[in-house]
Design a protein around this motif. Structure first.
Motif, PDB file in Angstrom:
ATOM      1  N   ALA A 128     -15.205 -45.028  50.530  1.00  0.00           N
ATOM      2  CA  ALA A 128     -15.468 -45.031  49.089  1.00  0.00           C
ATOM      3  C   ALA A 128     -16.055 -43.695  48.644  1.00  0.00           C
ATOM      4  O   ALA A 128     -15.653 -43.141  47.612  1.00  0.00           O
ATOM      5  CB  ALA A 128     -16.412 -46.179  48.732  1.00  0.00           C
ATOM      6  N   ARG A 170     -21.594 -41.908  37.706  1.00  0.00           N
ATOM      7  CA  ARG A 170     -20.162 -42.167  37.902  1.00  0.00           C
ATOM      8  C   ARG A 170     -19.836 -42.377  39.377  1.00  0.00           C
ATOM      9  O   ARG A 170     -19.022 -43.235  39.725  1.00  0.00           O
ATOM     10  CB  ARG A 170     -19.330 -41.032  37.305  1.00  0.00           C
ATOM     11  N   ARG A 172     -21.859 -43.526  41.806  1.00  0.00           N
ATOM     12  CA  ARG A 172     -22.357 -44.834  42.248  1.00  0.00           C
ATOM     13  C   ARG A 172     -21.500 -45.970  41.693  1.00  0.00           C
ATOM     14  O   ARG A 172     -21.207 -46.938  42.389  1.00  0.00           O
ATOM     15  CB  ARG A 172     -23.820 -45.004  41.823  1.00  0.00           C
ATOM     16  N   SER A 173     -21.095 -45.844  40.426  1.00  0.00           N
ATOM     17  CA  SER A 173     -20.241 -46.870  39.815  1.00  0.00           C
ATOM     18  C   SER A 173     -18.905 -46.957  40.541  1.00  0.00           C
ATOM     19  O   SER A 173     -18.403 -48.048  40.810  1.00  0.00           O
ATOM     20  CB  SER A 173     -19.993 -46.562  38.338  1.00  0.00           C
ATOM     21  N   SER A 174     -18.350 -45.801  40.862  1.00  0.00           N
ATOM     22  CA  SER A 174     -17.060 -45.774  41.557  1.00  0.00           C
ATOM     23  C   SER A 174     -17.168 -46.385  42.941  1.00  0.00           C
ATOM     24  O   SER A 174     -16.315 -47.185  43.347  1.00  0.00           O
ATOM     25  CB  SER A 174     -16.556 -44.333  41.657  1.00  0.00           C
ATOM     26  N   LYS A 176     -19.374 -48.556  43.942  1.00  0.00           N
ATOM     27  CA  LYS A 176     -19.588 -49.999  43.757  1.00  0.00           C
ATOM     28  C   LYS A 176     -18.268 -50.705  43.449  1.00  0.00           C
ATOM     29  O   LYS A 176     -17.958 -51.750  44.020  1.00  0.00           O
ATOM     30  CB  LYS A 176     -20.594 -50.243  42.624  1.00  0.00           C
ATOM     31  N   ASN A 177     -17.472 -50.112  42.552  1.00  0.00           N
ATOM     32  CA  ASN A 177     -16.187 -50.712  42.191  1.00  0.00           C
ATOM     33  C   ASN A 177     -15.225 -50.748  43.373  1.00  0.00           C
ATOM     34  O   ASN A 177     -14.479 -51.710  43.539  1.00  0.00           O
ATOM     35  CB  ASN A 177     -15.546 -49.966  41.018  1.00  0.00           C
ATOM     36  N   GLN A 178     -15.249 -49.700  44.182  1.00  0.00           N
ATOM     37  CA  GLN A 178     -14.378 -49.671  45.352  1.00  0.00           C
ATOM     38  C   GLN A 178     -14.789 -50.710  46.392  1.00  0.00           C
ATOM     39  O   GLN A 178     -13.946 -51.277  47.088  1.00  0.00           O
ATOM     40  CB  GLN A 178     -14.392 -48.289  46.006  1.00  0.00           C
ATOM     41  N   GLU A 180     -16.486 -53.555  45.721  1.00  0.00           N
ATOM     42  CA  GLU A 180     -16.562 -54.909  45.186  1.00  0.00           C
ATOM     43  C   GLU A 180     -15.520 -55.863  45.780  1.00  0.00           C
ATOM     44  O   GLU A 180     -15.862 -56.967  46.194  1.00  0.00           O
ATOM     45  CB  GLU A 180     -16.450 -54.879  43.661  1.00  0.00           C
ATOM     46  N   PRO A 181     -14.242 -55.473  45.874  1.00  0.00           N
ATOM     47  CA  PRO A 181     -13.270 -56.403  46.469  1.00  0.00           C
ATOM     48  C   PRO A 181     -13.616 -56.750  47.922  1.00  0.00           C
ATOM     49  O   PRO A 181     -13.400 -57.868  48.367  1.00  0.00           O
ATOM     50  CB  PRO A 181     -11.938 -55.635  46.406  1.00  0.00           C
ATOM     51  N   SER A 196     -17.744 -64.855  43.457  1.00  0.00           N
ATOM     52  CA  SER A 196     -17.374 -63.786  42.529  1.00  0.00           C
ATOM     53  C   SER A 196     -17.304 -64.291  41.087  1.00  0.00           C
ATOM     54  O   SER A 196     -17.177 -63.525  40.183  1.00  0.00           O
ATOM     55  CB  SER A 196     -16.034 -63.180  42.933  1.00  0.00           C
TER      56      SER A 196
END
Length: 197
Positions: A128, A170, A172-174, A176-178, A180-181, A196
């Motif tokens: 990530a 940005r 950290r958000s990226s 986290k989003n990567q 999450e799945p 979820s």
């Protein structure tokens, strides 16, 4: 001796003291370079580029001015520029794991299933981070791994402090989003707190 005292002595001709500066920063600079190279699978070059960074710093030490930045910030900037230069040279090359020379070694003290899960989590986080744009990745590594403050990061990246905060947000958000799945896979939904929905 402080960095300033060592640098003054080195500039005055006592070049043997440079090894003390190297010892102070070698591990941090090597770790930073290693993480920067990871996205291009070039981490085996980390030691060479670390040596090159210290060589460049030594050759340019006469031009270092403490009023512009601390020695560590100046050194990180040289390291970052050295890595970016190398990455430009190898932009299109990919080194397969078989050719990288890396041989994974499992600890005998850890239950194999736990080791596999932990390694998988570590690899997901690394992947990530490696997927981030270069400036976001640099900012995140400098902040989370090297524990530098916003001001130092802003000097190294040539950005304002607010831009650094934005890059970190940005990044950290990226990440986290990567992740999450991976963190909310259906097989984990049976466990409390992992749903979820």
């Amino acid at each position: 001796m402080t960095d300033s005292q060592l640098i003054k002595e080195i500039k005055d001709g006592n070049t043997d003291l440079y090894s003390q500066l190297m010892r102070r920063y070698q591990r941090k600079i090597l770790t930073f370079i290693y993480h920067m190279l990871k996205s291009a699978n070039l981490e085996l070059m980390a030691e060479d580029l670390c040596s090159e960074t210290f060589y460049k710093a030594f050759r340019s030490l006469h031009s270092f001015r403490e009023v512009d930045a601390s020695f560590s910030t100046w050194l990180y900037t040289i390291a970052r520029n050295t890595v970016l230069s190398e990455l430009r040279k190898h932009r299109s090359s990919q080194v397969p794991l078989e050719e990288s020379g890396y041989v994974p070694v499992a600890s005998q003290d850890i239950i194999p299933e736990h080791a596999v899960l932990r390694n998988e989590k570590v690899n997901k986080v690394r992947d990530a981070i490696n997927n981030l744009p270069e400036k976001q990745r640099s900012a995140l590594i400098l902040r989370e791994y090297d524990q530098l403050d916003y001001h130092e990061i802003s000097l190294i990246l040539g950005q304002s402090i607010s831009a650094v905060k934005s890059l970190l947000f940005r990044a950290r958000s990226s990440v986290k989003n990567q992740l999450e799945p991976y963190l909310y896979e259906p097989m984990f939904e049976q466990f409390e707190g992992m749903r979820s929905r």
